[in-house]
Design an enzyme around this catalytic site. Sequence first.
Site, PDB file in Angstrom:
ATOM      1  N   ASP A  38       0.856  -1.173   0.000  1.00 44.37           N
ATOM      2  CA  ASP A  38       0.000   0.000   0.000  1.00 44.37           C
ATOM      3  C   ASP A  38       0.905   1.240   0.000  1.00 44.37           C
ATOM      4  O   ASP A  38       2.126   1.127   0.201  1.00 44.37           O
ATOM      5  CB  ASP A  38      -0.890  -0.039   1.245  1.00 44.37           C
ATOM      6  CG  ASP A  38      -1.795   1.167   1.354  1.00 44.37           C
ATOM      7  OD1 ASP A  38      -2.318   1.625   0.327  1.00 44.37           O
ATOM      8  OD2 ASP A  38      -1.971   1.665   2.487  1.00 44.37           O
ATOM      9  N   ASP A 218      -2.041  -0.716   5.692  1.00 47.04           N
ATOM     10  CA  ASP A 218      -2.459  -0.196   6.992  1.00 47.04           C
ATOM     11  C   ASP A 218      -3.958  -0.011   7.149  1.00 47.04           C
ATOM     12  O   ASP A 218      -4.468   0.045   8.274  1.00 47.04           O
ATOM     13  CB  ASP A 218      -1.799   1.161   7.242  1.00 47.04           C
ATOM     14  CG  ASP A 218      -2.421   2.260   6.390  1.00 47.04           C
ATOM     15  OD1 ASP A 218      -2.385   2.134   5.153  1.00 47.04           O
ATOM     16  OD2 ASP A 218      -2.949   3.225   6.955  1.00 47.04           O
TER      17      ASP A 218
END
Length: 279
Positions: A38, A218
């Site tokens: 990410d 996250d």
Amino acid sequence: MEHSRAPDRPVAELPPALACFDALQARLAGRRPAIFLDFDGTLTPIVAHPDAAVLAPSARAAVAALATEIPVAIISGRDRLDVEARVGVDDLAFAGSHGFDIRFGERTATPAGVGFSEALDVAEALLHGRLDGVAGALVERKRFSIAAHYRNVGAPEAARVAEAVAEAATVAGLRTKTGKKVFELQPAVDWDKGRAVLWLLQQLRLDRPEIVPLFIGDDVTDEDAFRALAGRGVGIVVAQSGAVGRRSFADFRLTNVDEVIALLHRLRSHVGGSAFGAA
């Protein structure tokens, strides 16, 4: 290929990836990893405004160095062109808009979500009409989605953002996904970061027993990837230690961007050695 799915657990119960690196190596079992990352909150800290996110030179160097050894892909909620420019590293695969827009090598692909431009236009206009007067609210149009940010919105006004997003989704026939102080309006199709990772594994010919996909992220939207890889790969969630109320389908945890970069360096130092064997 379907794989078993592990139950979610409190983040605080997950083993720390750096302190338990031997356990991570054991999960790889002598095979080579393919890394999926990410961007916001993983390679860069979460910031007040999306435009303020800047990849640190040390993070860029870590990603670039790892990509010379093993496959690396960025899977972001940002527009693909935006995240490509911010990362600034060649020879990576990129998936933007939570996996709706993908590039690898010279090829670009839109595996899902085509035909929703008009619906997104309708939703964008409605959101601007409802939220442009709300202090701190930000409507961010992307190619395949719309983000309604409320990180800088006061608590009394946050409900107005949620109501506007729900109305826009209903009117335009879109679906809503939640993230960290953001709502995402997306095409109402069965597609997410997890499916994008599995699709990329096939397209890059990495869906092989000797390759272990490893996803680091996250946000809540990254849980789709953790679930998709359960029983097949490794998920690592980036969350503050002892995060209250957060549960995850990940296998390990990290606490901040610095630890992510440290793990990337550690992975590279072992690639090609006895820990991972030959490609």
